[in-house]
Design a protein around this motif. Structure first.
Motif, PDB file in Angstrom:
ATOM      1  N   ALA A   1       0.026   8.235 -21.683  1.00 23.41           N
ATOM      2  CA  ALA A   1       1.816   8.347 -22.117  1.00 23.41           C
ATOM      3  C   ALA A   1       2.159   9.910 -20.530  1.00 23.41           C
ATOM      4  O   ALA A   1       3.720   9.790 -20.503  1.00 23.41           O
TER       5      ALA A   1
ATOM      6  N   GLY B   1       7.025  12.751 -12.324  1.00 20.20           N
ATOM      7  CA  GLY B   1       6.291  11.647 -12.805  1.00 20.20           C
ATOM      8  C   GLY B   1       7.768  11.452 -13.782  1.00 20.20           C
ATOM      9  O   GLY B   1       7.548   9.982 -13.752  1.00 20.20           O
TER      10      GLY B   1
ATOM     11  N   ASP C   1       5.776  17.672 -25.852  1.00 17.19           N
ATOM     12  CA  ASP C   1       4.790  17.333 -25.822  1.00 17.19           C
ATOM     13  C   ASP C   1       4.691  15.634 -24.721  1.00 17.19           C
ATOM     14  O   ASP C   1       5.609  15.006 -25.261  1.00 17.19           O
ATOM     15  N   VAL C   2       3.428  15.785 -24.067  1.00 16.59           N
ATOM     16  CA  VAL C   2       3.297  13.878 -23.383  1.00 16.59           C
ATOM     17  C   VAL C   2       3.488  13.296 -23.834  1.00 16.59           C
ATOM     18  O   VAL C   2       4.412  11.911 -24.101  1.00 16.59           O
ATOM     19  N   THR C   3       3.504  12.727 -24.736  1.00 14.87           N
ATOM     20  CA  THR C   3       3.418  11.731 -26.077  1.00 14.87           C
ATOM     21  C   THR C   3       4.452  11.096 -26.514  1.00 14.87           C
ATOM     22  O   THR C   3       4.897  10.738 -26.829  1.00 14.87           O
ATOM     23  N   ILE C   4       5.894  12.733 -26.944  1.00 11.77           N
ATOM     24  CA  ILE C   4       6.530  12.877 -27.118  1.00 11.77           C
ATOM     25  C   ILE C   4       7.637  12.258 -26.324  1.00 11.77           C
ATOM     26  O   ILE C   4       8.452  11.880 -26.911  1.00 11.77           O
ATOM     27  N   GLN C   5       6.769  13.224 -25.667  1.00 18.18           N
ATOM     28  CA  GLN C   5       7.389  12.635 -23.848  1.00 18.18           C
ATOM     29  C   GLN C   5       8.183  11.210 -23.510  1.00 18.18           C
ATOM     30  O   GLN C   5       9.326  11.252 -23.167  1.00 18.18           O
ATOM     31  N   ALA C   6       6.858  10.234 -23.748  1.00 16.80           N
ATOM     32  CA  ALA C   6       6.986   9.202 -22.793  1.00 16.80           C
ATOM     33  C   ALA C   6       7.426   8.379 -24.071  1.00 16.80           C
ATOM     34  O   ALA C   6       7.991   7.546 -24.020  1.00 16.80           O
ATOM     35  N   GLN C   7       7.841   8.752 -25.413  1.00 23.40           N
ATOM     36  CA  GLN C   7       8.477   8.260 -26.609  1.00 23.40           C
ATOM     37  C   GLN C   7      10.279   8.223 -26.388  1.00 23.40           C
ATOM     38  O   GLN C   7      10.471   7.298 -25.841  1.00 23.40           O
TER      39      GLN C   7
ATOM     40  N   PRO D   1       3.636  10.725 -17.364  1.00 27.34           N
ATOM     41  CA  PRO D   1       3.976  10.177 -16.006  1.00 27.34           C
ATOM     42  C   PRO D   1       3.112  10.465 -14.200  1.00 27.34           C
ATOM     43  O   PRO D   1       3.180  11.279 -14.739  1.00 27.34           O
ATOM     44  N   ILE D   2       3.228   8.997 -13.575  1.00 26.20           N
ATOM     45  CA  ILE D   2       2.697   8.923 -12.139  1.00 26.20           C
ATOM     46  C   ILE D   2       3.795   8.834 -11.537  1.00 26.20           C
ATOM     47  O   ILE D   2       5.360   8.551 -11.664  1.00 26.20           O
ATOM     48  N   PRO D   3       4.446  10.199 -10.214  1.00 26.17           N
ATOM     49  CA  PRO D   3       5.388  10.316  -9.433  1.00 26.17           C
ATOM     50  C   PRO D   3       5.401   9.228  -8.869  1.00 26.17           C
ATOM     51  O   PRO D   3       5.085  10.038  -7.509  1.00 26.17           O
TER      52      PRO D   3
ATOM     53  N   SER E   1      10.583  17.397 -36.340  1.00 26.56           N
ATOM     54  CA  SER E   1       9.386  17.871 -35.356  1.00 26.56           C
ATOM     55  C   SER E   1      10.463  18.331 -34.436  1.00 26.56           C
ATOM     56  O   SER E   1      11.392  17.706 -34.144  1.00 26.56           O
TER      57      SER E   1
ATOM     58  N   GLU F   1      11.195   6.228 -22.431  1.00 30.90           N
ATOM     59  CA  GLU F   1      11.122   5.481 -22.805  1.00 30.90           C
ATOM     60  C   GLU F   1      12.731   4.860 -23.804  1.00 30.90           C
ATOM     61  O   GLU F   1      13.468   3.928 -23.608  1.00 30.90           O
TER      62      GLU F   1
ATOM     63  N   MET G   1      11.771  14.587 -33.237  1.00 29.17           N
ATOM     64  CA  MET G   1      12.986  13.759 -34.153  1.00 29.17           C
ATOM     65  C   MET G   1      13.894  14.423 -33.104  1.00 29.17           C
ATOM     66  O   MET G   1      15.014  14.269 -33.516  1.00 29.17           O
TER      67      MET G   1
END
Lengths: 338, 332
Positions: free
Chosen positions: B267, A216, A186-192, B269-271, A156, A195, A159
């Motif tokens: 998830a 952000g 995508d945002v949830t993957i961006q968050a991964q 992000p906030i600026p 994906s 981190e 990955m």
């Protein structure tokens, strides 16, 4: 912290049929060891060209014209191509925006990772393989040994980006340049991924240059921020000050033009009118002046000097509003914490 | 309509149990063998009131674009019903559909691919006028100028070609084209994702001004939840072909109920570095499963930290939890 990277007066131009495009025009900044510095700006502001110039990966008809890029005291601009090849991967590596086009679709993940390792370090094949598995585990890819036999299309987007990061880290570089590492995710993957980068920075002590237009993402990862506009740095400083007490009208504009998810009420967005200038013939004076609400006569005539603000030696801005003779702007205090 | 559904006024668009499945060739498929199906949109229902903006968010592959295109009947649905202004549009014969489509317009994501490079801007904007026979000759020209000025371009631009414009300007041309046939409902499919941040605000403000002036109704499809919350009255969250939660934008942000919505919100992000430092993220493990064979029961259960055995048995229905805040979850 000692400075790992010291960039001075970097100039990169592209010589097109239409004329010289000064994509990066006199850029200065430092990156300390273990620090994450973000370069923000809109498309065409020169943030990616700056990164490519550090690695000397500027394609024809572009050229690094002047300046120095000192990595731990060694000027990369003066190195021979052979020496430079040793720097790439070993000392500085790069993670690109689009993991699909930066991985070779007809080679397995394992082949590509081991190629990177054996290209830069003299190790046997099985040692390289062990090292490849180790780096995949480092970027938290499950069942890493099985992944080595897979092709990029079997993974994906998230990955694939982890594989790109693994490749960048495989030779323990001191500095990793991440060019829009999460833009296509995508945002949830961006968050991964964010981190992961935070964890890796802590675990390895590497420095990061994060190139992005997403304010952000910057706020969550970087400790210092460089704001670029039309090939020049217009403001730089600690992340808290850039967001808390921004000094350049362009920085204000960037922050006000995006809605905040945690906004308690609806507020009309404040766009920056017009569009970024044509770098073939950039505006005289301050390059932002045609789009600036506060432009004065001098802004159209002379380029503003870089001046320190806040008296801590960390925060600098290039704007005539900082001049003692400049009029006050409502809701903004010159160089003083609000 | 009052209170109950969280919006005022008459529903202009009513979507009932809409399904859109696409056939895919299974491995080793020969003639006559059965297809597998991508369940892109799987039984979703919602309403949009006149003058309202409904935001539709979700990650890539969740089916949000398919919803937009099926509602506009650019795709024929697998099953379900869309009632637009009192008419069930899937029952209409082609000729009548064309008349209704005047009222339903689209703005597309990619301002480069959605404008014909060989047509002048004037002809692009004027095409709906020709198709629907709305204006000819000088009246047509005047109308094109007026449309260009409405979206913040000038009449001189009419004789130019798309390549002469920046991304933001092209998106305005697309907007002018969608306004040409005097629509009441515009489906905006990721209209700003391809634009730089400073330009996004210009387009969003323009959309809001036009809505106020012309009483337009929007279905605003995007993955940027902050922008969707900003422009929408209500927001629907999609996951793998289903709407999992729908509520007023502020309500959704303040009291997200579905575990997916909670994770999605955390998830983003906030600026603001001080806010970011204190935020606790819920990191979703893994990736979105394939819509070809979605998980049984609740589609989100494979990534849900609250999942119980019951979640795999039966699909949760979208139920009203008060004041029009609807959630499809067994646990929340």
């Amino acid at each position: 912290m000692d400075n790992l990277l010291r960039v001075r007066d970097l100039k990169t131009s592209f010589f097109t049929y239409a004329g010289e495009v000064r994509a990066v025009d006199g850029v200065n900044f430092d990156v300390a060891g273990g620090e994450a510095v973000a370069i923000v700006g809109e498309s065409g502001c020169g943030k990616s060209v700056t990164a490519m110039s550090l690695l000397r990966l500027i394609p024809e008809p572009g050229k690094v014209l002047a300046g120095s890029v000192e990595l731990a005291g060694r000027d990369l601009v003066k190195l021979k191509e052979r020496e430079m090849r040793h720097v790439r991967g070993n000392d500085i590596s790069m993670v690109f925006q689009d993991p699909m086009t930066s991985l070779n679709p007809v080679l397995t993940i394992g082949t590509q990772l081991m190629e990177a390792i054996r290209q830069h370090q003299k190790v046997e094949k099985d040692k390289a393989r062990a090292r490849a598995i180790e780096t995949l585990e480092m970027v938290k890819i499950p069942s890493a040994d099985k992944r080595l036999a897979q092709y990029p299309h079997q993974l994906s987007g998230g990955m694939r980006q982890r594989v790109m990061i693994a490749m960048a880290l495989s030779c323990h570089p001191k500095l990793v340049i991440c060019d829009e590492p999460t833009t296509s995710l995508d945002v949830t993957i961006q968050a991964q991924i964010i981190e992961l980068l935070k964890d890796l920075k802590k675990a390895t002590g590497m420095s990061i240059i994060l190139i992005t237009h997403n304010l952000g993402v910057v706020a969550g990862l970087a400790t210092r921020v460089i704001v670029m506009y039309a090939g020049k740095i217009v403001e730089y400083g600690p992340v808290n000050e850039i967001y808390g007490i921004p000094q350049h009208p362009y920085t204000w504009g960037l922050l006000r033009s995006v809605p905040r998810l945690d906004a308690a009420e609806k507020r009309r967005l404040v766009p920056i009118y017009g569009q970024p200038p044509d770098l073939l013939k950039p505006p005289v004076g301050c390059r932002f002046n045609p789009r600036c609400d506060h432009a004065m006569k001098i802004c159209r005539e002379q380029e503003p000097p870089f001046v320190p603000v806040n008296g801590n030696g960390q925060h600098h801005v290039a704007c005539w509003l900082q001049h003692p003779a400049a009029p006050a702007v409502a809701g903004f205090k010159k160089g003083v914490p609000a | 309509m009052s209170g109950g559904n969280g919006h005022n006024g008459q529903a202009l668009v009513r979507v009932e149990h809409l399904k859109k499945w696409f056939p895919v060739a299974a491995a080793g498929l020969s003639f006559g063998a059965s297809h597998e199906w991508v369940q892109a949109v799987d039984d979703i229902s919602f309403e949009i009131a006149k003058g309202e903006t409904l935001g539709l968010v979700g990650e890539s592959g969740c089916g949000k674009t398919t919803v937009g295109r099926t509602v506009a009947r650019l795709y024929e649905p697998t099953s379900g019903k869309v009632v637009f202004d009192g008419q069930s549009i899937y029952d209409l014969p082609a000729e009548e559909m064309r008349r209704v489509r005047r009222k339903i317009q689209m703005i597309f994501q990619d301002p480069y691919a959605s404008l014909n490079p060989r047509m002048t801007v004037g002809d692009i904007v004027g095409e709906p006028l020709d198709i629907h026979g709305l204006a000819k000759g000088d009246a047509r020209k005047e109308r094109i100028y007026q449309l260009l000025e409405t979206v913040g371009l000038s009449r001189e631009h009419a004789s130019r070609f798309p390549h002469e414009f920046s991304g933001g300007q092209r998106q305005r041309i697309g907007l002018a084209r969608s306004l040409a046939a005097d629509p009441s409902f515009i489906i905006c499919d990721e209209p700003i994702s391809a634009l730089d941040v400073s330009i996004q605000a210009q387009v969003v403000n323009k959309l809001q001004d036009l809505q106020e002036k012309m009483g337009l109704t929007y279905l605003f499809i995007a993955h940027d939840l902050a922008m969707v919350k900003h422009i929408s009255n209500r927001v629907a969250v999609m996951y793998l072909g289903k709407i999992v939660e729908i509520a007023d934008g502020f309500e959704l942000y303040a009291h997200p109920s579905h575990p997916y919505t909670t994770a999605l919100l955390s998830a983003i992000p906030i600026p603001d570095p001080t806010v970011e430092e204190e935020r606790r993220r819920i990191i979703l493990e893994g990736d979105v499963p394939s819509p070809i064979n979605p998980p049984s029961g609740c589609h989100f259960r494979t990534r849900c930290r609250l999942a119980k055995p019951a979640c795999s048995e039966k699909e949760p229905e979208l139920t009203d939890r008060g004041a029009g805040h609807k959630v499809a979850c067994w646990v929340a």
